[in-house]
Design a protein around this motif. Structure first.
Motif, mmCIF file in Angstrom:
data_model
loop_
_atom_site.group_PDB
_atom_site.id
_atom_site.type_symbol
_atom_site.label_atom_id
_atom_site.label_comp_id
_atom_site.label_asym_id
_atom_site.label_seq_id
_atom_site.Cartn_x
_atom_site.Cartn_y
_atom_site.Cartn_z
ATOM 1 N N LEU A 71 -69.101 -20.552 -2.043
ATOM 2 C CA LEU A 71 -69.492 -19.670 -3.140
ATOM 3 C C LEU A 71 -69.179 -20.348 -4.468
ATOM 4 O O LEU A 71 -68.141 -20.995 -4.618
ATOM 5 N N ASN A 74 -70.665 -17.872 -9.782
ATOM 6 C CA ASN A 74 -71.519 -16.692 -9.904
ATOM 7 C C ASN A 74 -71.646 -15.931 -8.583
ATOM 8 O O ASN A 74 -72.492 -15.044 -8.458
ATOM 9 N N LYS A 75 -70.823 -16.308 -7.605
ATOM 10 C CA LYS A 75 -70.825 -15.720 -6.263
ATOM 11 C C LYS A 75 -72.123 -16.002 -5.517
ATOM 12 O O LYS A 75 -72.490 -15.279 -4.582
ATOM 13 N N ASP A 76 -72.808 -17.066 -5.935
ATOM 14 C CA ASP A 76 -74.000 -17.512 -5.220
ATOM 15 C C ASP A 76 -73.577 -18.485 -4.119
ATOM 16 O O ASP A 76 -72.622 -19.255 -4.279
ATOM 17 N N THR A 77 -74.285 -18.461 -2.997
ATOM 18 C CA THR A 77 -74.023 -19.397 -1.913
ATOM 19 C C THR A 77 -74.680 -20.732 -2.227
ATOM 20 O O THR A 77 -75.891 -20.808 -2.460
ATOM 21 N N THR A 134 -60.687 -18.134 -7.418
ATOM 22 C CA THR A 134 -61.746 -17.223 -6.979
ATOM 23 C C THR A 134 -62.982 -17.451 -7.849
ATOM 24 O O THR A 134 -62.914 -18.120 -8.888
ATOM 25 N N PRO A 135 -64.125 -16.892 -7.465
ATOM 26 C CA PRO A 135 -65.304 -17.016 -8.323
ATOM 27 C C PRO A 135 -65.051 -16.528 -9.743
ATOM 28 O O PRO A 135 -65.554 -17.137 -10.706
ATOM 29 N N GLU A 136 -64.274 -15.474 -9.889
ATOM 30 C CA GLU A 136 -63.983 -14.948 -11.233
ATOM 31 C C GLU A 136 -63.183 -15.955 -12.052
ATOM 32 O O GLU A 136 -63.459 -16.170 -13.246
#
Length: 245
Positions: A71, A74-77, A134-136
């Motif tokens: 990930l 932007n939480k995109d794979t 994390t993504p954030e």
């Protein structure tokens, strides 16, 4: 601080040499690692290199980026297929890194600015501290660095998968140790990948393929005798060669 940083870098490079260079050297002397300028064996790399860059040939096969899936900020794979058709750089870093990650990502930002607007250029940044990054956290980190290239992905995932990808996929040494700060170390090196997913490089002073560029030395650094010289200028030259193919 600067002295301690370079001591740390020297330690990381030493570990890289101890663990990985002997393996590559053994393959080389057995004629498993093939120099540039000779005919290659597989896929798109069957033709001789015309751009002055060599392939990393292991056991008769040109080394290609292995499959991965993580990930991004932007939480995109993101997978290796996301970068197919693009020239891109690879780094392994972590957002809490107090020393070499700072010049590494400043260097990458300068490179990104140079190729701004070129949709065929990208950067893959893999965090070796995924529990924290994390993504954030990665999204804020990217914002703090002013990242605007849509093809620059800051990725997080399973730690063991990331370390395996680093050490076995790209030969960019990373590891975890309890007796060092943050328990994490990494080489501070970049890998250059061509449009077909092959790792590309120059030859070292001994005529052997060197599968990395020193990313931790600021591109405008003034270095003394015996210190590591910047390689960002030659990396930019090599990116241009691949983009112009």
């Amino acid at each position: 601080m600067r002295k301690n940083t370079y001591i740390g870098i020297a330690f990381i490079v030493l570990i890289f040499g101890i663990i990985f260079i002997p393996k590559i050297f053994r393959r080389y002397v057995n004629d498993d690692v093939v120099r540039g300028g000779r005919m290659h064996a597989v896929g798109e790399a069957e033709e001789e290199s015309t751009d002055g860059l060599v392939y990393i040939n292991i056991n008769g096969k040109d080394r290609r980026v292995p499959e991965f899936e993580f990930l991004d900020q932007n939480k995109d794979t993101i997978t290796e297929k996301t970068y197919r058709g693009k020239v891109y750089l690879v780094e392994f870093f972590f957002t809490r890194c107090p020393d070499i990650c700072i010049p590494m990502n400043h260097n990458l930002q300068e490179i990104a600015k140079l190729f701004e607007g070129n949709s065929n250029f990208g950067i893959a940044s893999f965090s070796i501290d995924p529990e924290h990054d994390t993504p954030e956290v990665l999204k804020q980190y990217a914002s703090d660095y002013g990242v605007t290239n849509p093809n620059w992905h800051f990725m997080t995932g399973n730690r063991s998968d990331i370390l395996k990808l680093s050490n076995e996929g790209f030969y960019l040494a990373t590891n975890t140790e309890e007796d060092i700060e943050n328990g994490l170390y990494h080489s501070g090196l970049f890998a250059l990948i061509d449009q077909n997913g092959f790792i590309r490089s120059r030859l070292d002073d001994h005529g052997n393929p060197k599968p990395y560029y020193r990313g931790f030395v600021p591109m405008d650094a003034i270095v003394g005798e015996g210190e590591e010289a910047p390689e960002i200028d030659i990396l930019i030259e090599d990116i241009k060669k691949l983009l112009n193919k």
